[in-house]
Design a protein around this motif. Structure first.
Motif, mmCIF file in Angstrom:
data_model
loop_
_atom_site.group_PDB
_atom_site.id
_atom_site.type_symbol
_atom_site.label_atom_id
_atom_site.label_comp_id
_atom_site.label_asym_id
_atom_site.label_seq_id
_atom_site.Cartn_x
_atom_site.Cartn_y
_atom_site.Cartn_z
ATOM 1 N N PHE D 15 0.857 -1.191 0.000
ATOM 2 C CA PHE D 15 0.000 0.000 0.000
ATOM 3 C C PHE D 15 0.889 1.235 0.000
ATOM 4 O O PHE D 15 2.076 1.153 0.308
ATOM 5 N N GLY D 16 0.299 2.374 -0.320
ATOM 6 C CA GLY D 16 1.015 3.627 -0.164
ATOM 7 C C GLY D 16 1.350 4.327 -1.460
ATOM 8 O O GLY D 16 1.594 3.694 -2.481
ATOM 9 N N ALA D 22 3.054 7.135 4.396
ATOM 10 C CA ALA D 22 3.942 5.980 4.480
ATOM 11 C C ALA D 22 3.573 5.005 3.384
ATOM 12 O O ALA D 22 2.476 5.053 2.822
ATOM 13 N N ILE D 23 4.512 4.129 3.090
ATOM 14 C CA ILE D 23 4.188 2.967 2.272
ATOM 15 C C ILE D 23 4.440 1.744 3.128
ATOM 16 O O ILE D 23 5.063 1.835 4.194
ATOM 17 N N GLY D 24 3.946 0.610 2.693
ATOM 18 C CA GLY D 24 4.151 -0.579 3.500
ATOM 19 C C GLY D 24 3.655 -1.824 2.824
ATOM 20 O O GLY D 24 3.200 -1.793 1.668
ATOM 21 N N ILE D 84 6.341 -1.215 7.616
ATOM 22 C CA ILE D 84 5.962 0.127 7.206
ATOM 23 C C ILE D 84 7.218 0.960 7.005
ATOM 24 O O ILE D 84 8.209 0.803 7.730
ATOM 25 N N ILE D 85 7.194 1.829 5.983
ATOM 26 C CA ILE D 85 8.317 2.705 5.671
ATOM 27 C C ILE D 85 7.763 4.116 5.525
ATOM 28 O O ILE D 85 7.053 4.406 4.559
ATOM 29 N N PRO D 86 8.046 4.996 6.484
ATOM 30 C CA PRO D 86 7.502 6.356 6.386
ATOM 31 C C PRO D 86 8.076 7.093 5.175
ATOM 32 O O PRO D 86 9.220 6.858 4.790
ATOM 33 N N ASN D 87 7.256 7.937 4.582
ATOM 34 C CA ASN D 87 7.755 8.832 3.538
ATOM 35 C C ASN D 87 8.358 10.050 4.206
ATOM 36 O O ASN D 87 7.812 10.569 5.177
ATOM 37 N N ALA D 132 9.784 -0.118 -2.782
ATOM 38 C CA ALA D 132 10.490 -0.270 -1.498
ATOM 39 C C ALA D 132 9.767 -1.312 -0.637
ATOM 40 O O ALA D 132 10.393 -2.140 0.030
ATOM 41 N N ALA D 133 8.444 -1.283 -0.676
ATOM 42 C CA ALA D 133 7.676 -2.258 0.088
ATOM 43 C C ALA D 133 7.957 -3.680 -0.414
ATOM 44 O O ALA D 133 8.040 -4.636 0.359
#
Lengths: 363, 363, 363, 363
Positions: D15-16, D22-24, D84-87, D132-133
């Protein structure tokens, strides 16, 4: 495939444990252009959250939902919608005494045996906390259904042996207003009072009790549901049975229908004054051949009593040796008041899914 | 997605209408190396076929199954197994009078409205004839389960208001032998007699009656079922609710569990003499947290009365005008005797699927 | 899950081995109301069937398709459409010499090792015979696409090192007429002649040769394809790579695009005279961000040479011992002329699926 | 169904958007008991992150991954793993000039037309940031594969027309060490230098260039891949084609195989000294009949040049009127160096999925 997704076209995947950092859900397949009312979603979560009243668990969690993706200027964009709910009041130490013993009628033993590993802080993934993610996703599904005039309306119809009379529902607003007037979420005020008193007595005894939730769906168009395996009531049944503590599901005439004769049970078709085809009775519960027939959809869900009680109980530990477990922690004496929004959410998810699916029934 | 497939890893897809050329099923995902006993599969179909006795429909169809693919020298090869059952005794003319009217409590109206087209010869796809394909596939699933010692055992526990006492099951062979001694497939001989007499009386009145089927699964290992949506009982519930005429499903304590207290309902763990962890009671119905716990799995399925009765009934035609329908054709006065193998088949499909899925629960 | 299904909403499941009784397919999800032209479906199968000309295998099979379900009075009813093609000319004895040895670059070794069992009569499930079922299902998908004006047009663009020049396609009818004028199915007559001569020479040498099929899709609307994993070209790529003997797929600029600069490769948007947005060049191959942009969709598929050659070859037997295999049986010297309808079928299945999916992209 | 999930048993859902919070990714189906090395996962993300060197985009994002669920004491528990990876560095204002115009060869036009709404800040969901996810999830898949000794090894084999010679890989460690010595991630040092120089020149011209990534999988056991649609190379192909900017995929002999004869192309089986069955050549690329044969798996992926260039370009706006777009923002002159970990991640996801699936190929 691993059981954490539900729905085909309006598809949700939930994640998170009771004592991890957060729980959440991804909704994939929500069409673009739906206005997302975050207050409405939060309001649904508030009906499920712990600590609402004296007859629910005293744990306190705000259950504040945050949308991470999938919307732009308050509208869905057709991309996956991720919603996250941080865990707050987790008192893992409440569970220290359970590390090595299997709580009776909980999922400790089956998880440990299946996976060989288990997050023993609370129920982990098996905790009903996971249903908060369902409520968030279900609220979105309800917003979709509302654009079509479809309303999903549930309430507590039984607590233990206390049964509410049938409630006749005309206006969704009135029904919800009536239901929210009492802390047990029963739309019949007199029964509600009786139920609350009973639950409170049970609570003081350190015991728990089961109950039933009835659901009524208004304005469902004809045509939702897919033969032969994905009958509308089969998907509703699975949705309800996947909720923690549910032990039974029936729709329309339900179990009592099995005692009837065809000549009593058949729903006779008539043309209504508006020219619409309706049936005189509704033993079919609004579903015929697995497909909605335009009548109200009615079903009932049975919840067993919560397994965590404030009594000492015999059990075994992870080596299989006899052990005793003492009741601690903060739990619900009766789950049904907080289950009402979960039942509605799961029903809404099923309907939203089949509403999308039905758009492709014809060329 | 269109509802004609069931299962994830042991996955079936059925096809066919009551008055087409054939019905059939593809089983995809059956592991290689399973010995296929065609006689066993045919034997299961024989228990479902019409014309078995005076209390079933008098239609005659041999329901002879043929395997078209997926086996080599009587063993499965890992490729899809297609099974086909030709339609034989189709007397479409019996249905000529129904072309334009909607039979009450049938799927005529919903199919016509959903799809804009309908095979009006009998129920078409909505006919319970489709379940023959399920029985064939389920028989294969049973053969898979038998390699693990798992037995799926159902019988008629109620007809109308006649309830059989609980039957204690020790040996699968004895249970099945007892059940097959009478034409109503109730494992309690005295109740069976009463049921048969009752159904015969109903039949002579041109009426129909509902009933219940109880199912008991022996030797299920711990670990089947996937949290959180694909709980074992949720998948069993969907499987059962997808069978024609089913209006309710409960497992373990079921609906009556909702009236109990936690202190009564909790199943206390003990170590058995063999060192196995068991529970003293089994209100959980062999499933905790959605995962089998090694105790017998118990559930019950409620069937409404067959909608086709030999009475004249009011209804509407495809224009919505009032019409009358007269009862013709050859139908079952009570569906449960023939539903027993269908219940077993669907349960076996769920278990086979989760047995395969569980092989990947650990690294 | 076991790999015998393709598509999400327009979903097919194939079954059958080269030397079993029949092969076939179930199409689930075709909307109701599509007129089924059985002659058209048979005509597509005729383009794939063996024995068409001197440059295809000399096996003779009529490949006559029969529809078992899902249609009523020549229209689809929304229920699953089963199609069956009996196997006829199976000469299993041609394969007697292969029982125990692994044919080089065939699937004998991998199937035997994976499943522990193998139908050694021909390729069993790995035989390209399975693609006949795809062509039948794909023909149905084409009929669906034709209601939208979408045409899927493939031809042989290379045989070995003989490449056809780019063919400019205006009318689908003319293209197909030109292509069907020669037995190699190349739309450029001069190249076709050269290809036929070359294949015939190869055939006489008992050898085989690879080739390429190019596909061009006309009138595809904007919007087909789903980000992020189910990009239209990703699904087309999977579809093509799932065809026997395919070793490569490229669309738009393809491999040569990797050698270009952005300033050359970017497709500049312009407003056409009709007011439609188009691009001047089409290096994107009609797909941007995984979604069709309304320009023609162009892709190319590379087929390796058929593995069965009429030479003696070294190999190993099932014990791993050195063995020799002699070339027997009746096989194609070059697979591409018969692959053209398969490429079209698989492309049509992808497009029909995404056409249905796209109907739910917006509220 | 909406395209944001990949895999059947080892299943990810991402998602994201590029400019959201964020993306994840949720990984569902990872078996319990896998040790999760968070440093390894972060290390993989570091190879994909922007701002690594002069030949990548100058955007700076730490891309720090956080695991929200599914592990307990550093081991997987069988429950869904959310990452999860914050933007961070989103400079939405860089995109203000693009609100109303469609960037050539981007997804602006197709998203807008498909969904009727679009997050115009960067690519939104179509941005390669989503990968990235995938890298995070793929790193987990790699950890699973490493328990089986399987290594997925990719590098840049071409930039524009500069091709690296074939690199012979013996040790995974050495290969990776060599590859990581240069910023273009080509395992051949001399070619790497040439590539870097070329990309830097292109960058200074405000232009971009395409390239190719080659991937080599070591120690893959025999048996991965499912006939007939989910052939191992078909799933690898779809995985690769779903990566942004990919226009082509080939495995084994690939496109050049289509020019070969069967007598040259067939891979002759031999018994190796260790008793293992191997092939002398590997034109099959380690896959026969869609199933891995134990030889190294080899494939190649073609990337088009990045569409964002620092030149002015003609285009149309959302009304279809002619417009000009000027190149701004911070973008990659050549995507392949950062694509290497993405190719590896997607390949690992396919292999992990099929490794799980293959466990059920036999009883």
């Amino acid at each position: 495939m691993a059981g954490n997704s539900f729905g085909q076209l309006f598809r949700i995947t939930t994640f998170g444990e009771s004592h991890g950092e957060a729980i959440g859900v991804i909704v994939d397949g929500c069409p673009a252009g739906l206005t997302v009312d975050l207050d409405y979603i939060q309001g649904e979560l508030d009906k499920r959250k712990p600590g609402q009243s004296k007859i629910t668990t005293q744990r306190k969690e705000a259950d504040t939902v945050k949308i991470l993706s999938g919307t732009f200027e308050r509208k869905t964009t057709g991309t996956p919608i991720a919603m996250i709910i941080p865990n707050e009041d987790q008192r893992s130490k409440d569970y220290g005494h359970n590390v090595d013993v299997f709580r009776p009628s909980h999922a400790d033993y089956t998880y440990q045996t299946k996976y060989g590993i288990r997050d023993h802080r609370g129920g982990g993934r098996s905790s009903a906390r996971e249903t908060a993610a369902r409520v968030a996703a279900g609220a979105l599904a309800k917003l979709l259904l509302k654009t079509q005039g479809i309303e999903v309306l549930a309430h507590v119809s039984s607590v233990g042996k206390i049964d509410a009379p049938n409630v006749s529902i005309t206006s969704a607003e009135e029904f919800l207003a009536e239901r929210e007037k009492n802390i047990v979420r029963c739309a019949d005020p007199a029964t509600a009072e009786e139920m609350i008193e009973f639950i409170d007595r049970i609570r003081k005894q350190g015991d728990t009790v089961g109950g039933k939730v009835s659901c009524h769906i208004q304005n469902c168009p004809v045509g939702l549901g897919d033969p032969v395996f994905d009958k509308l009531h089969a998907d509703l049944g699975k949705a309800m049975l996947s909720i923690n503590a549910v032990h039974g599901f029936e729709f329309g005439s339900g179990f009592s229908g099995s005692e009837m004769r065809g000549s009593e049970h058949n729903d006779i078709f008539v043309k209504s004054e508006t020219g619409k085809v309706t049936t005189i009775t509704n033993f079919s519960g609004g579903i015929q051949g697995g497909i909605s027939n335009g009548m109200p959809i009615d079903f009932k869900v049975a919840f067993k009593p919560v397994a965590t009680i404030m009594h000492n109980q015999q059990t075994v530990d992870s080596e299989g040796n006899a052990a005793e477990i003492s009741g601690k922690g903060r739990h619900d004496p009766c789950v049904v008041p907080r289950a009402v929004p979960i039942v509605e959410a799961m029903a809404a998810l099923v309907l939203a899914d089949h509403w999308l699916r039905n758009r492709n029934s014809r060329l």
